[in-house]
Design a protein around this motif. Structure first.
Motif, mmCIF file in Angstrom:
data_model
loop_
_atom_site.group_PDB
_atom_site.id
_atom_site.type_symbol
_atom_site.label_atom_id
_atom_site.label_comp_id
_atom_site.label_asym_id
_atom_site.label_seq_id
_atom_site.Cartn_x
_atom_site.Cartn_y
_atom_site.Cartn_z
ATOM 1 N N VAL A 224 0.876 -1.181 0.000
ATOM 2 C CA VAL A 224 0.000 0.000 0.000
ATOM 3 C C VAL A 224 0.910 1.226 0.000
ATOM 4 C CG1 VAL A 224 -0.142 -0.183 2.531
ATOM 5 C CG2 VAL A 224 -1.800 1.212 1.298
ATOM 6 N N SER A 225 0.450 2.317 -0.569
ATOM 7 C CA SER A 225 1.378 3.444 -0.744
ATOM 8 C C SER A 225 0.697 4.794 -0.649
ATOM 9 C CB SER A 225 2.033 3.358 -2.124
ATOM 10 O OG SER A 225 1.023 3.496 -3.125
ATOM 11 N N ALA A 226 1.531 5.784 -0.308
ATOM 12 C CA ALA A 226 1.126 7.183 -0.438
ATOM 13 C C ALA A 226 2.244 7.899 -1.171
ATOM 14 C CB ALA A 226 0.917 7.809 0.934
ATOM 15 N N ASN A 227 1.868 8.771 -2.078
ATOM 16 C CA ASN A 227 2.851 9.551 -2.827
ATOM 17 C C ASN A 227 2.389 10.994 -2.891
ATOM 18 O OD1 ASN A 227 5.046 7.757 -4.133
ATOM 19 N ND2 ASN A 227 3.158 6.610 -4.429
ATOM 20 N N ARG A 228 3.259 11.871 -2.453
ATOM 21 C CA ARG A 228 2.917 13.288 -2.486
ATOM 22 C C ARG A 228 3.892 13.990 -3.411
ATOM 23 N NH1 ARG A 228 -0.444 16.133 0.558
ATOM 24 N NH2 ARG A 228 -0.122 18.369 0.728
ATOM 25 N N LEU A 229 3.350 14.549 -4.467
ATOM 26 C CA LEU A 229 4.207 15.224 -5.440
ATOM 27 C C LEU A 229 3.956 16.723 -5.427
ATOM 28 C CD1 LEU A 229 3.594 12.188 -7.143
ATOM 29 C CD2 LEU A 229 5.506 13.308 -8.266
ATOM 30 N N THR A 230 5.033 17.440 -5.518
ATOM 31 C CA THR A 230 4.957 18.905 -5.505
ATOM 32 C C THR A 230 5.802 19.440 -6.645
ATOM 33 O OG1 THR A 230 4.924 18.754 -3.092
ATOM 34 C CG2 THR A 230 5.201 20.951 -4.047
ATOM 35 N N ALA B 126 10.868 22.907 -10.375
ATOM 36 C CA ALA B 126 11.149 22.102 -9.181
ATOM 37 C C ALA B 126 10.196 20.911 -9.156
ATOM 38 C CB ALA B 126 10.981 22.935 -7.917
ATOM 39 N N TRP B 127 10.739 19.801 -8.695
ATOM 40 C CA TRP B 127 9.935 18.559 -8.645
ATOM 41 C C TRP B 127 10.317 17.815 -7.382
ATOM 42 C CZ3 TRP B 127 6.742 15.872 -12.373
ATOM 43 C CH2 TRP B 127 6.549 14.504 -12.118
ATOM 44 N N ARG B 128 9.340 17.639 -6.481
ATOM 45 C CA ARG B 128 9.610 16.896 -5.256
ATOM 46 C C ARG B 128 8.631 15.739 -5.150
ATOM 47 N NH1 ARG B 128 9.017 20.253 -0.039
ATOM 48 N NH2 ARG B 128 6.801 19.810 -0.330
ATOM 49 N N HIS B 129 9.167 14.563 -4.925
ATOM 50 C CA HIS B 129 8.342 13.359 -4.845
ATOM 51 C C HIS B 129 8.595 12.711 -3.491
ATOM 52 C CE1 HIS B 129 6.933 9.397 -7.000
ATOM 53 N NE2 HIS B 129 6.562 9.426 -5.751
ATOM 54 N N VAL C 10 15.331 18.663 -8.430
ATOM 55 C CA VAL C 10 14.550 17.433 -8.237
ATOM 56 C C VAL C 10 14.912 16.815 -6.899
ATOM 57 C CG1 VAL C 10 14.134 15.082 -9.071
ATOM 58 C CG2 VAL C 10 14.473 16.942 -10.717
ATOM 59 N N THR C 11 13.900 16.387 -6.177
ATOM 60 C CA THR C 11 14.166 15.608 -4.962
ATOM 61 C C THR C 11 13.191 14.452 -4.892
ATOM 62 O OG1 THR C 11 14.597 17.716 -3.859
ATOM 63 C CG2 THR C 11 14.500 15.767 -2.465
ATOM 64 N N PHE D 65 1.219 5.471 -11.222
ATOM 65 C CA PHE D 65 -0.072 6.134 -11.060
ATOM 66 C C PHE D 65 0.119 7.558 -10.562
ATOM 67 C CE2 PHE D 65 -4.449 6.779 -10.615
ATOM 68 C CZ PHE D 65 -4.723 7.322 -9.370
ATOM 69 N N ALA D 66 0.982 7.706 -9.570
ATOM 70 C CA ALA D 66 1.193 9.033 -8.992
ATOM 71 C C ALA D 66 1.824 9.977 -10.019
ATOM 72 C CB ALA D 66 2.069 8.926 -7.748
ATOM 73 N N ILE D 67 2.907 9.536 -10.620
ATOM 74 C CA ILE D 67 3.614 10.413 -11.557
ATOM 75 C C ILE D 67 2.746 10.694 -12.781
ATOM 76 C CG2 ILE D 67 5.615 10.558 -13.096
ATOM 77 C CD1 ILE D 67 7.107 8.831 -10.912
#
Lengths: 768, 185, 152
Positions: free
Chosen positions: A462-468, A479-482, A518-519, A544-546
């Motif tokens: 199971v997962s959580a992904n927060r992208l900014t 800027a890209w933060r994952h 990028v982080t 899915f997230a990206i």
């Protein structure tokens, strides 16, 4: 002159004659008579002679250059397929590659399924690895036999080996046209010294007649007649069948049980407790109470009549609703940095605009059609096992451990697998069968019911992904933060729950980005159940997230998602580790030089699929398109999905286009089949799939609710595949089709309805 | 009339407090419609070609459709899966000749008034007289009876078949009056 | 209790629990393992056989229902995989893992018997009870149409 070339599709004959069959364009049609059933693995395989033993030579005379090939004096070439057949068509692909390299005619080739044996090297049929990982090695296997047959012919004729060729099961001396069949040469070749691998020269690829062609499915006749032998089809004299009641929560155990009513069921012979395993669980038996009976039905009824009280164990507090919050919290704070280019925090602070989103994908079940099952027969310190296993050597190891013997004393026969998807790499079902066989003193089959198969699955994390993302005043992504958090597979084997940097190689570290800052950060996570791997694994949720996030960026700046993909990927280039901002990239076990992170190939599939789908005309009444792309297992995939709202108000997927670049492929028909299947697989996890946990126990139990999968009436009307022709080294095929499907669908739904769904399955948010 | 728990039916005698015969007849039918509209019964009286499933009345899974004679299409016939009795382990409900009520006997989305009119209409009730309707409700041993013995953990229709039979008989006896259109329960 | 069933044309006299599902009689008692166990609850169709010509899910069909009746399994669909559907399946490379395909073929055979030239909608409706996790649906549709095309 060989018999008619059975593997050449009729299409190429008819093309020469400028004909088609019945006016239908031939896609993948083969003459029926070309299909010969191969050895069914359920029967005892003829012992494959090992090189160099005179005694063995006497038993099986001929050429035995290695454990994979035998050429008999009658001309029969036996090729061992040492990887498991679970629908990917390995038995119809790898042996053909070897035969081509050898110069054999498939009409005279017999394929034998290999037992578990270290001598074959890695037999783990997993990770989309059975061509890409051993392509050259297996060609060399065939080439070695070729070299020896040619040497034998050259000796016989007193000519130079360089003037001889092996093709169509024959060695020909080119200058004089003299020929000798493989059978005629086998004995002589068998007496020659086997050349070292480094001295064996492979053919030029242009000399592999079937490479990349659509090849016949050799086992199709067995499948369609009910003759293919799967795990539960093995029948041994005196075999008993066990159905086991296992602790609902991982780590739980039997507090007490009463088998009286079970023993009263006609056909039930014994009720036996299976001891609870201690962590790390690995592939150990699950523990519980086994009901052993004369037949499956009696065992099932007996198990239903058991009275068991469970000690729930340490994971009783595991609840998927609560855990969702735990993961959300984990990605709401800075995590351990696994990828870093530039200074993302500063860039985000000074960005003109921020786009941020959080995505959740639940645990996912395998739901392969054949529930896991294994047969074991312990005899003294030896054991024989028949199982639909993706990893027979792991089965040997686990069974040996349970029995306190050595893997060499465990013989594992691999049956056909009714689907694997990663579930059958785990040897738990084999170790349970071995345990019971030793207790009972005869052959025992452990049959998982469908409910057992779902409730005692090694679920995908199971997962959580927060992208900014930070955009500058011109809307460029600067800027890209994952941030990602999920319980890692390592936890099942004694490692930490929090993922390691290497776990992010699946879709996060190898994402081609031209963004200056990028982080990627890893959040903490603990595992509370047996985490396993499911077809494309972590790529499912990273993809899915990206894939969704790129679409959200596009929407935020009113741009075309395809343009945003191409913008953030940047120009065609092969990216170094420092370009990527990572210290190391396991790269699916293969060297970066051979399989670079190739921005050009990712751009290419995006461009091709959008062209094929008519992307520029995507705004139409009543339907909408969504796009996503992903690199995984060293291949590149881009998908466009078309969704419509049906008359009954549900959303349906009408059309899917997929562009796929796996470099060199062996059997293009099986590649297409895998991609067609990946579309359906991706749809199922997008729309329906999801395991929920309460009190540490999986709540689903069959093909319904979170175990529901797509049916034929829900399948897209059209699936259009575009295989990029390439001479690059082979990439994976079985899994990479999956990750972009769910985000493409979610993106299409957004385009159609304006509703952005960031959590799977979609059915929790709307009618599908 | 005093409230009654969802899973129970009122006794016929409870309705004697309603003095007016017509009103009493209407009230009796409304009581009977608590059975007809319960998901256990209504799931197989869809106003369309697809039965429903469960208390939430979601679309039947696997997806099935009415077919030419209410018994499903080839390959997905009702009796392909549903047996003559409930199956314990497999959870599949069963009764003799499992099938959909004909379209003209649809109850889902209908009011008690509409169901009443339907039930009395010889063209839509299979040509049944009022006595036959009573008989069907009170004594059918197959699909009607099943509503109260659905098996597994499925919630039965309210009350008992015997009670429903008595209510329907009393309804007929009081003139088989239909409730007003706006009445729901 | 003794039950007689004609399985693929051969009478079989069985001493079994009348409530034992036909699937387990076929597999465990008679050794006809072509019919598969996939779910046990009539959700997946892997167990599909013909009972007096009708499709049934044998995992939920008590064997008493087959008493005195004709049962045809995948092994009996044709002598040498010659049914037009089996040929079409092979020609188009329909199967992947193959586990669901016996059930798919038995249902498709019943469909073609009733509708020799089925429409897309009829195919989807009749085949919806047969799951395929490998996702061979597109080829199943094509193979049914190919077999229906009349090639013998």
């Amino acid at each position: 002159m060989s018999a008619s070339p059975l593997l050449i599709p009729r299409r190429s004959f008819l093309r020469a004659l400028n004909l088609t069959v019945g006016g239908i364009a031939l896609g993948y049609y083969f003459p029926v008579e070309a299909q010969r059933p191969t050895n069914e693995p359920g029967k005892p395989a003829a012992p494959k002679p090992v090189a160099g033993s005179q005694a063995v030579e006497a038993r099986a005379p001929g050429l035995n250059p290695n454990v994979f090939i035998h050429v008999g004096p009658d001309g029969t070439v036996t090729i061992v397929c040492h990887r498991s057949e679970m629908g990917q068509g390995i038995r119809s692909s790898l042996p053909v590659l070897i035969a081509d390299e050898l110069g054999a005619d498939m009409a005279h080739v017999t394929i034998v399924q290999g037992d578990g044996d270290k001598a074959y090297g890695d037999q783990n049929t997993d990770g989309s690895n059975s061509i890409r990982g051993i392509y050259e090695d297996m060609r060399r296997v065939g080439a070695t036999a070729r070299v020896m047959l040619i040497a034998a012919a050259a000796q016989r004729w007193s000519v130079r080996a360089e003037d001889c060729v092996a093709l169509d099961h024959t060695v020909t001396h080119r200058p004089t046209g003299r020929t000798l069949g493989f059978g005629e040469l086998a004995l002589a070749a068998g007496k020659l010294k086997v050349p070292p691998a480094r001295e064996v020269v492979l053919r030029p690829v242009s000399e592999l007649p079937h490479l990349g062609k659509p090849l016949p499915l050799l086992d199709a006749p067995a499948y369609v007649s009910g003759k293919a032998v799967y795990g539960a089809d093995i029948r041994l004299p005196g075999m008993l069948t066990a159905v086991i009641a296992r602790p609902p929560a991982v780590g739980g155990k039997v507090a007490r049980f009463d088998g009286t009513r079970a023993l009263a069921v006609p056909g039930v012979r014994k009720v036996i407790e299976v001891p609870a395993p201690k962590p790390p669980y690995g592939f150990q038996p699950w523990g519980g109470v086994a009901v052993v009976a004369d037949n499956t039905w009696a065992a099932m009824r007996g198990r239903a009549a058991l009275n068991v009280t469970w000690d729930e164990g340490p994971n009783a507090g595991y609840d998927s609703d609560a855990y969702r919050q735990v993961l959300a919290k984990a990605v709401s704070v800075a995590g351990r940095v696994a990828r870093k280019v530039g200074d993302t925090e500063s860039a985000l602070k000074s960005a003109a605009r921020i786009v941020e989103a959080e995505y959740h994908v639940p645990h996912l079940p395998h739901m392969q059609m054949e529930p896991v099952v294994a047969v074991a027969h312990v005899d003294g310190d030896r054991c024989e096992v028949w199982a639909p296993t993706q990893n027979p050597q792991a089965a040997q190891t686990e069974v040996a451990r349970v029995l306190g013997t050595t893997p060499e004393k465990v013989r594992v026969h691999v049956t056909f697998l009714g689907g694997g998807f990663g579930r059958k790499s785990k040897a738990d079902f084999c170790s349970e069968a071995a345990f019971l066989s030793r207790r009972l003193g005869g052959p025992v089959r452990v049959q998982f019911t469908r409910e057992d198969d779902v409730r005692h699955d090694y679920v995908n994390a199971v997962s959580a992904n927060r992208l900014t993302a930070g955009l500058d005043a011109n809307g460029r992504v600067v800027a890209w933060r994952h941030r990602t958090a999920f319980p890692s597979i390592s936890s099942t084997f004694g490692g930490k729950g929090t993922p390691g940097n290497d776990d992010l190689q699946q879709g996060v570290l190898d994402l081609a980005l031209a963004v200056p800052n990028v982080t990627a950060e890893i959040g903490e996570a603990e595992a509370h159940t047996r985490i396993g791997w499911l077809r494309s694994v972590y790529n499912i949720f990273q993809g899915f997230a990206i894939g969704s996030f790129v679409d959200e960026i596009a929407n935020a700046k009113s741009a075309d998602p395809r343009d945003v993909w191409l913008e953030i990927i940047g120009p065609p280039r092969k990216m170094s580790l420092s370009d990527l901002g990572v210290e190391r990239l396991p790269n699916y076990g293969q060297p970066l030089e051979q399989h670079p992170v190739d921005a050009g190939r990712l751009r290419n599939v995006i461009e091709r699929v959008t062209r094929a789908a008519g992307w520029d005309q995507r705004r139409q009444r009543g339907r909408a398109l969504g796009l996503a792309a992903h690199r995984s297992f060293l291949s590149y995939t881009a998908v466009v999905a078309s969704v419509v709202k049906r008359a009954n108000g549900t959303i349906g997927v009408e059309d899917v286009w997929m562009s796929f670049d796996a470099g060199t492929v062996v059997n293009s028909d099986r590649v297409r089949a895998q991609l067609e299947g990946a579309v359906i697989f991706g749809m199922s996890l997008a729309m329906y799939g999801g395991i929920t946990m309460k009190r540490g126990a999986i709540q689903q139990d069959n093909f319904r609710g979170g175990g529901r999968i797509v049916r034929i009436n829900e399948a897209p009307r059209r699936t259009t595949l575009d295989l990029v022709e390439s001479t690059a080294a082979p990439g994976g095929v079985g899994e990479p089709g999956v990750p972009p499907v769910a985000p493409a669908i979610a993106n299409a739904i957004f385009a159609l309805t304006g509703t952005r769904i960031r959590e799977l399955p979609l059915i929790n948010s709307l009618s599908v | 009339m005093p409230p009654v728990p969802d899973n129970q039916l009122r006794a016929v005698t409870d309705f004697s407090v309603i003095a007016d015969t017509k009103a009493r007849s209407q009230a009796l039918f409304v009581e009977a419609s608590r059975v007809f509209l319960h998901p256990r019964c209504a799931n197989c009286h869809p106003d369309g070609d697809v039965p429903a499933q469960g208390m939430e009345m979601i679309s039947h899974q696997p997806p099935v459709t009415r077919g030419p004679d209410n018994h499903g299409v080839v390959g997905m016939e009702c009796a392909g899966c549903h047996q003559d009795r409930n199956l314990a382990q497999a959870r599949v409900p069963g009764a003799p000749d499992w099938h959909l009520a004909p379209r003209e006997m649809a109850w889902v989305g209908k009011t008690p008034h509409q169901i009443c009119e339907q039930l009395k209409d010889l063209k839509r009730n299979g040509g049944k007289s009022l006595e036959a309707i009573v008989e069907h409700n009170a004594r059918d041993k197959a699909l009607v009876a099943w509503g109260w013995s659905p098996g597994h953990d499925r919630e039965p229709a309210p009350g008992t078949q015997e009670q429903l039979g008595a209510i329907v008989a009393a309804w007929v006896q009081t003139g088989a009056e239909c409730p007003r259109e706006e009445v729901r329960r | 209790m003794s039950i007689t069933i004609r399985v693929n044309g051969t009478p079989q006299q069985l001493e079994v629990d009348p409530e034992m599902p036909l699937l387990w009689v076929l597999r465990d008692v008679l050794g006809l393992t072509g019919t598969k166990y996939g779910c046990g609850e009539a959700l997946c169709g892997a167990c599909t056989v013909h009972l007096n010509g009708q499709v049934v899910r044998s995992c939920v069909t008590p064997v008493r229902r087959a008493a005195g009746a004709d049962v045809v399994t995948i092994e009996g669909l044709s002598p040498n995989a010659e049914h037009p559907l089996q040929k079409a399946w092979v020609e188009l490379g329909v199967p992947q893992c193959g586990f669901c395909q016996a059930g798919q073929l038995m249902t498709a055979a019943a469909l073609l018997k009733k509708h020799p030239r089925p429409t897309d909608e009829q195919i989807d409706q009749s085949m919806a009870g047969n799951l395929c996790r490998c996702g061979t649906y597109t080829r199943i549709r094509d193979a049914i149409k190919r077999a229906a095309g009349g090639r013998q």
